[in-house]
Motif scaffolding. Structure first.
Motif, mmCIF file in Angstrom:
data_model
loop_
_atom_site.group_PDB
_atom_site.id
_atom_site.type_symbol
_atom_site.label_atom_id
_atom_site.label_comp_id
_atom_site.label_asym_id
_atom_site.label_seq_id
_atom_site.Cartn_x
_atom_site.Cartn_y
_atom_site.Cartn_z
ATOM 1 N N ASP A 210 87.284 44.006 -51.411
ATOM 2 C CA ASP A 210 87.474 43.655 -50.003
ATOM 3 C C ASP A 210 86.175 43.410 -49.258
ATOM 4 O O ASP A 210 86.068 42.516 -48.423
ATOM 5 C CB ASP A 210 88.267 44.749 -49.280
ATOM 6 N N ARG A 249 93.905 36.151 -45.351
ATOM 7 C CA ARG A 249 93.004 36.535 -44.267
ATOM 8 C C ARG A 249 92.940 35.482 -43.170
ATOM 9 O O ARG A 249 92.849 35.823 -41.994
ATOM 10 C CB ARG A 249 91.610 36.807 -44.832
ATOM 11 N N ARG A 438 91.509 39.750 -41.389
ATOM 12 C CA ARG A 438 90.373 38.847 -41.595
ATOM 13 C C ARG A 438 89.077 39.618 -41.789
ATOM 14 O O ARG A 438 88.230 39.241 -42.588
ATOM 15 C CB ARG A 438 90.228 37.910 -40.399
ATOM 16 N N GLY A 441 90.200 43.234 -44.468
ATOM 17 C CA GLY A 441 91.173 43.108 -45.546
ATOM 18 C C GLY A 441 92.317 44.086 -45.489
ATOM 19 O O GLY A 441 92.843 44.479 -46.539
ATOM 20 N N HIS A 481 100.711 37.376 -43.976
ATOM 21 C CA HIS A 481 99.448 38.046 -44.266
ATOM 22 C C HIS A 481 99.541 38.993 -45.460
ATOM 23 O O HIS A 481 98.599 39.728 -45.733
ATOM 24 C CB HIS A 481 98.965 38.804 -43.022
#
Length: 580
Positions: A210, A249, A438, A441, A481
């Motif tokens: 991440d 993201r 974004r 993560g 998402h």
């Protein structure tokens, strides 16, 4: 001193979630004596992209932009080679890949030490810029033998400085693909600074990767200004995982995907095998990311083939074998959790997101209206350390244990807070959650509880329809998402049974709308059984049989540490039992 503090703090807090922090003051702590030197007298507030601070001892205060300072904080001093003509061997290397002189503009060459090559070797260099003529990093690729090294630390999209704001953006996996795109006459070509993720599990990036995606958040303003982001990563396992994570993201509604020819795995392959027009055509024929709309059946054939070969596996473990028999947790799903007040539903959800962090390295964003973030963190600390936070008859955690726990909590959780005392709409909550996806993560969102959400008043729309619309938004956000959502909702008023106890509420018992049952993917009730001092976990809805089944199991709850443990095996219900 303000400038020095700005450089230090923006570097230290550029990757932190929004919130308030305390630390020692760079301006005065070194002048203090004894234990006072380590006293955290500097208050900081991060509200991306800004950071503000004030020292409660010396009065030093100031602010800075995290976005502006992000690349500079990672600079390793180096002397870039002069922008002279490329070494002939490097120019030949690029020409062999179909990249002509015009597309080579900005690329440099030099000799660098490449570990995998075992010594110095000729390299092609890709300068990384961020708003200035001077590159803040250069990424080098060996020409005679493949291998990589860097001067500085590339942490932004390659080519981001050439973007025309508002136009469609094409994201490739590597710098050579960017040059191939430019050779084909494509505009707004950029690439990930660190390529595809090293660790891929079941077609997705490992959560340990991440931190490498900070470049997405750094480009947040630019990405928000375009309606179309074409993701054109390599056609292999890591490339597909990178594409999925970028889409998650950025937001799948904004993303488009390409279909490479059967004999090609990336943009440079298409350029070499089929030419410039073919590469431009592949990009031009990109299709919307499949989250909504109308698609031919063949659009899903690859997924069907995978299901036939591998099946639809279970989700991630809840951390309890007996609970896993009832449901497992998969990204993109809406989990509705209910229960009578004070019976532990919020505490159980905390245990789930703690287990997801511990077992699977998931990050969660928590919107808890009834638990101030500082108090909420103490509960997570108790689960992490296994000792109470506060003084009492049981020995509490030590300060060292607390600090270690805080570092772990900071890596895995961020919190929403209405510090001005106002309520938040579901749109505001989802907007902040999108930012957390974004930026760091996040894979899980907790909304606790529903009745604190600001709902429209007046008009002719009923509360039932408002709740239905709200849950549709939340469910669509979860799918777009690829995040698991835990939405806690109180039941309507329940009436005592003949024995004086309250029944465990079901999905249809939640206040105001049957949509809580209809639109949930997994429906849960947390219900305390005072007869044997256990907590019952009821699964009254599991939409997909691969994730679990309806039933009930029991867990023990330790009031001292706020932790759950397994008690007995689950009681499995037949289909449609307890659904009415």
């Amino acid at each position: 001193m303000v400038t020095e503090i700005a450089g230090m703090l923006t570097g230290e807090y550029s990757g932190k979630p929004n919130g308030q922090f305390r630390r020692t003051c760079p301006a005065c702590s070194h002048q203090r004596k004894g234990s006072n030197k380590s006293e955290r007298v500097l208050s900081l507030r991060v509200e991306w992209p800004d950071i503000k601070w004030m020292c409660h001892h010396c009065g030093e205060r100031g602010g800075s932009s995290l976005r502006k300072e992000l690349p500079a904080t990672n600079v390793v001093k180096f002397t870039p080679p002069p922008p002279s003509q490329l070494d002939r061997r490097v120019a030949d290397f690029l020409h062999e890949r179909g990249i002509g002189k015009e597309a080579q503009a900005g690329v440099i060459s030099a000799t660098r030490y490449i570990r995998s090559a075992g010594g110095n070797t000729l390299c092609v260099g890709f300068p990384y810029h961020d708003g200035s003529d001077q590159p803040y990093a250069i990424k080098w690729r060996g020409v005679e033998q493949k291998g990589y090294t860097q001067d500085g630390a590339a942490n932004t999209f390659y080519g981001i400085e050439k973007i025309t704001i508002g136009e469609p953006i094409i994201i490739f996996e590597g710098e050579l693909d960017v040059l191939a795109g430019r050779e084909a006459g494509l505009r707004n070509c950029i690439s990930a600074p660190n390529g595809a993720p090293m660790k891929v599990s079941e077609g997705a990036i490992d959560p340990s990767e991440d931190r490498k995606f900070s470049y997405v958040w750094h480009a947040n303003d630019i990405l928000q200004e375009t309606d179309k982001v074409i993701i054109a990563c390599d056609k292999d396992g890591p490339g597909i995982a990178l594409a999925e994570e970028l889409a998650r993201r950025i937001g799948k509604a904004q993303c488009w995907q390409v279909e490479w020819p059967d004999d090609c795995k990336d943009a440079n392959d298409v350029l070499l095998r089929h030419g410039k027009a073919a590469l431009a055509n592949v990009i031009d024929e990109a299709t919307p990311w499949p989250i909504a709309g109308l698609y031919a059946a063949e659009h899903y054939f690859a997924k069907v083939d995978d299901l036939y070969a591998n099946g639809e596996g279970k989700g991630n473990s809840t951390g309890f074998d007996c609970v896993d028999e009832l449901f497992t947790i998969k990204p993109g799903m809406l989990h509705v959790v209910t229960g009578i007040p004070s019976m532990g539903k919020s505490e159980f959800v905390d245990q789930l997101i703690f287990n997801l962090a511990r077992l699977h390295s998931w990050k969660s964003v928590v919107c808890s209206f009834e638990n101030p973030p500082a108090m909420h963190i103490t509960k997570l600390l108790e689960k992490a350390i296994g000792k109470p936070f506060h003084k009492g008859p049981t020995p509490r955690m030590t300060e060292e244990e607390m600090k270690m726990g805080l570092a772990w909590v900071n890596d895995h959780f961020c919190f929403m807070e209405q510090s001005d005392g106002t309520s938040a709409s579901v749109d505001e909550i989802l907007s902040r959650a999108t930012a957390s996806v974004r930026r760091i993560g996040c894979r899980c969102l907790v909304i606790d509880p529903y009745n604190y959400i600001d709902m429209p008043i007046g008009g002719r729309t009923s509360e039932t329809n408002l709740i239905s619309d709200m849950l549709t938004k939340v469910r669509n956000w979860a799918a777009a998402h690829d995040c698991a959502v835990f939405f806690i909702a109180h039941p309507a008023k329940l009436y005592r049974q003949g024995d004086g106890t309250y029944p465990a509420p079901k999905g249809y018992d939640i206040s105001a709308s049957a949509s809580w049952f209809a639109k949930s993917d997994v429906g849960l009730t947390v219900h305390r059984n005072y007869d044997n001092d256990t907590v019952e976990i009821h699964a009254w809805k599991v939409r997909w049989k691969t994730l679990g089944k309806q039933g009930m199991t029991e867990l023990k709850y330790d009031i001292v540490t706020g932790t759950y443990s397994e008690e007995t095996g689950p009681e499995i219900w037949e289909d449609d039992a307890w659904v009415n």
